[in-house]
Design a protein around this motif. Structure first.
Motif, PDB file in Angstrom:
ATOM      1  N   UNK A   1       0.812  -1.213   0.000  1.00  0.00           N
ATOM      2  CA  UNK A   1       0.000   0.000   0.000  1.00  0.00           C
ATOM      3  C   UNK A   1       0.848   1.267   0.000  1.00  0.00           C
ATOM      4  N   UNK A   2       2.126   1.141   0.307  1.00  0.00           N
ATOM      5  CA  UNK A   2       3.000   2.321   0.359  1.00  0.00           C
ATOM      6  C   UNK A   2       3.212   2.938  -1.027  1.00  0.00           C
ATOM      7  N   UNK A   3       3.070   2.149  -2.078  1.00  0.00           N
ATOM      8  CA  UNK A   3       3.150   2.701  -3.424  1.00  0.00           C
ATOM      9  C   UNK A   3       2.031   3.709  -3.648  1.00  0.00           C
ATOM     10  N   UNK A   4       0.859   3.389  -3.148  1.00  0.00           N
ATOM     11  CA  UNK A   4      -0.299   4.271  -3.252  1.00  0.00           C
ATOM     12  C   UNK A   4      -0.079   5.556  -2.450  1.00  0.00           C
ATOM     13  N   UNK A   5       0.469   5.420  -1.263  1.00  0.00           N
ATOM     14  CA  UNK A   5       0.771   6.595  -0.445  1.00  0.00           C
ATOM     15  C   UNK A   5       1.837   7.462  -1.106  1.00  0.00           C
ATOM     16  N   UNK A   6       2.821   6.813  -1.699  1.00  0.00           N
ATOM     17  CA  UNK A   6       3.892   7.547  -2.373  1.00  0.00           C
ATOM     18  C   UNK A   6       3.329   8.394  -3.500  1.00  0.00           C
ATOM     19  N   UNK A   7       2.460   7.796  -4.298  1.00  0.00           N
ATOM     20  CA  UNK A   7       1.841   8.534  -5.400  1.00  0.00           C
ATOM     21  C   UNK A   7       1.037   9.726  -4.887  1.00  0.00           C
ATOM     22  N   UNK A   8       0.197   9.503  -3.879  1.00  0.00           N
ATOM     23  CA  UNK A   8      -0.664  10.572  -3.367  1.00  0.00           C
ATOM     24  C   UNK A   8       0.162  11.722  -2.811  1.00  0.00           C
ATOM     25  N   UNK A   9       1.194  11.403  -2.077  1.00  0.00           N
ATOM     26  CA  UNK A   9       2.020  12.436  -1.455  1.00  0.00           C
ATOM     27  C   UNK A   9       2.685  13.328  -2.502  1.00  0.00           C
ATOM     28  N   UNK A  10       3.349  12.712  -3.448  1.00  0.00           N
ATOM     29  CA  UNK A  10       4.090  13.497  -4.423  1.00  0.00           C
ATOM     30  C   UNK A  10       3.167  14.204  -5.418  1.00  0.00           C
ATOM     31  N   UNK A  11       2.026  13.603  -5.692  1.00  0.00           N
ATOM     32  CA  UNK A  11       1.056  14.272  -6.567  1.00  0.00           C
ATOM     33  C   UNK A  11       0.552  15.552  -5.913  1.00  0.00           C
ATOM     34  N   UNK A  12       0.275  15.472  -4.617  1.00  0.00           N
ATOM     35  CA  UNK A  12      -0.191  16.671  -3.924  1.00  0.00           C
ATOM     36  C   UNK A  12       0.919  17.709  -3.843  1.00  0.00           C
ATOM     37  N   UNK A  13       2.139  17.253  -3.634  1.00  0.00           N
ATOM     38  CA  UNK A  13       3.269  18.178  -3.587  1.00  0.00           C
ATOM     39  C   UNK A  13       3.384  18.975  -4.878  1.00  0.00           C
ATOM     40  N   UNK A  14       3.079  18.327  -5.998  1.00  0.00           N
ATOM     41  CA  UNK A  14       3.238  18.973  -7.300  1.00  0.00           C
ATOM     42  C   UNK A  14       2.046  19.859  -7.659  1.00  0.00           C
ATOM     43  N   UNK A  15       0.825  19.325  -7.460  1.00  0.00           N
ATOM     44  CA  UNK A  15      -0.362  19.990  -7.999  1.00  0.00           C
ATOM     45  C   UNK A  15      -1.231  20.680  -6.957  1.00  0.00           C
ATOM     46  N   UNK A  16      -1.122  20.284  -5.687  1.00  0.00           N
ATOM     47  CA  UNK A  16      -1.959  20.852  -4.616  1.00  0.00           C
ATOM     48  C   UNK A  16      -3.448  20.774  -4.975  1.00  0.00           C
ATOM     49  N   UNK A  17      -3.851  19.675  -5.605  1.00  0.00           N
ATOM     50  CA  UNK A  17      -5.231  19.530  -6.077  1.00  0.00           C
ATOM     51  C   UNK A  17      -5.861  18.310  -5.405  1.00  0.00           C
ATOM     52  N   UNK A  18      -6.539  18.524  -4.286  1.00  0.00           N
ATOM     53  CA  UNK A  18      -7.135  17.427  -3.530  1.00  0.00           C
ATOM     54  C   UNK A  18      -8.245  16.723  -4.305  1.00  0.00           C
ATOM     55  N   UNK A  19      -9.033  17.495  -5.054  1.00  0.00           N
ATOM     56  CA  UNK A  19     -10.162  16.910  -5.774  1.00  0.00           C
ATOM     57  C   UNK A  19      -9.694  15.899  -6.810  1.00  0.00           C
ATOM     58  N   UNK A  20      -8.640  16.248  -7.547  1.00  0.00           N
ATOM     59  CA  UNK A  20      -8.114  15.326  -8.553  1.00  0.00           C
ATOM     60  C   UNK A  20      -7.547  14.073  -7.903  1.00  0.00           C
ATOM     61  N   UNK A  21      -6.809  14.249  -6.810  1.00  0.00           N
ATOM     62  CA  UNK A  21      -6.252  13.096  -6.118  1.00  0.00           C
ATOM     63  C   UNK A  21      -7.367  12.215  -5.575  1.00  0.00           C
ATOM     64  N   UNK A  22      -8.428  12.820  -5.059  1.00  0.00           N
ATOM     65  CA  UNK A  22      -9.573  12.070  -4.560  1.00  0.00           C
ATOM     66  C   UNK A  22     -10.153  11.180  -5.655  1.00  0.00           C
ATOM     67  N   UNK A  23     -10.319  11.733  -6.850  1.00  0.00           N
ATOM     68  CA  UNK A  23     -10.885  10.963  -7.960  1.00  0.00           C
ATOM     69  C   UNK A  23      -9.951   9.840  -8.395  1.00  0.00           C
ATOM     70  N   UNK A  24      -8.671  10.141  -8.486  1.00  0.00           N
ATOM     71  CA  UNK A  24      -7.704   9.128  -8.908  1.00  0.00           C
ATOM     72  C   UNK A  24      -7.624   7.996  -7.889  1.00  0.00           C
TER      73      UNK A  24
END
Length: 238
Positions: A176-199
């Motif tokens: 599950x850490x792969x999923x956490x890794x993606x979410x963390x760095x995606x937010x760091x780059x885009x600061x878009x919670x809604x998009x991360x929520x959908x993904x």
């Protein structure tokens, strides 16, 4: 019973696992009451232990590069885990991914699938790194699974830890850490919670906020983004 249960590795069940199991029992007992098998739901009114969220480990872009360059004892596990770091797709969903679910529409590479927990069909574009990784695996028939032989359990979790050790990564990494890794760095780059929520397939923004909060509380705000890589066709992602 759940509080005193010991797993095969000798450790007790986590508070989140106890909470999840007991909620399932409550639903089952409610159904038994509705069917007239029980007069009263015995699971209602029981005070559960407070859920303690463990530290969520994530991988830096340097660590992912090392993992890509390090052999794993189970290729399918490596293929899945790196793909999860690039997309945020979880183990349960990846087990059910077929090559027909990977499509290219108007030049955009996408994954179309049914979310395991909600049953909803959705699709989203994947990064160049994710599509390059799938191409590295090598496409087979549309009716073939992308990650053949992938499972979830103690054996493959141990292989994952051996792989981390071989790569010199001193972190307790689970699938599950792969999923956490993606979410963390995606937010760091885009600061878009809604998009991360959908993904991530979360049912609401609160879940995504809670998902990220536990990671940021541990790691602070110092990691570089891993979402923008150069091509990994030759395994040189930096």
């Amino acid at each position: 019973f759940l509080s005193n249960t010991i797993k095969k590795d000798g450790n007790p069940l986590s508070s989140s696992t106890i909470d999840s199991y007991y909620k399932k029992l409550t639903i089952l007992c409610k159904e038994l009451v509705q069917q007239g098998i029980l007069k009263k739901n015995p699971a209602i009114g029981v005070k559960l232990p407070k859920v303690t969220h463990k530290r969520k480990e994530i991988l830096s872009k340097e660590e992912i590069k090392v993992l890509i360059e390090t052999d794993c004892r189970l290729n399918t596990l490596k293929d899945f885990f790196i793909f999860s770091c690039f997309t945020g797709i979880d183990n349960a969903t990846c087990k059910k991914l077929y090559w027909r679910d990977y499509v290219v529409e108007d030049g955009v590479h996408k994954i179309k699938l049914t979310r395991t927990k909600t049953g909803k069909i959705y699709g989203f574009p994947i990064s160049q790194n994710a599509s390059d990784w799938l191409n590295k695996i090598g496409r087979r028939s549309d009716d073939d699974k992308i990650f053949t032989g992938l499972s979830y359990g103690g054996h493959q979790n141990n292989i994952l830890l051996f792989w981390m050790k071989d790569a010199g990564i001193n972190k307790h990494i689970t699938p599950h850490c792969g999923r956490h890794t993606f979410a963390y760095h995606s937010y760091k780059t885009h600061k878009d919670l809604a998009t991360i929520m959908n993904i991530m397939g979360h049912s609401g923004i609160t879940t995504t906020q809670r998902y990220l909060r536990s990671v940021f509380n541990d790691y602070g705000d110092n990691f570089d983004s891993i979402t923008q890589y150069e091509s990994i066709n030759t395994m040189n992602i930096l």
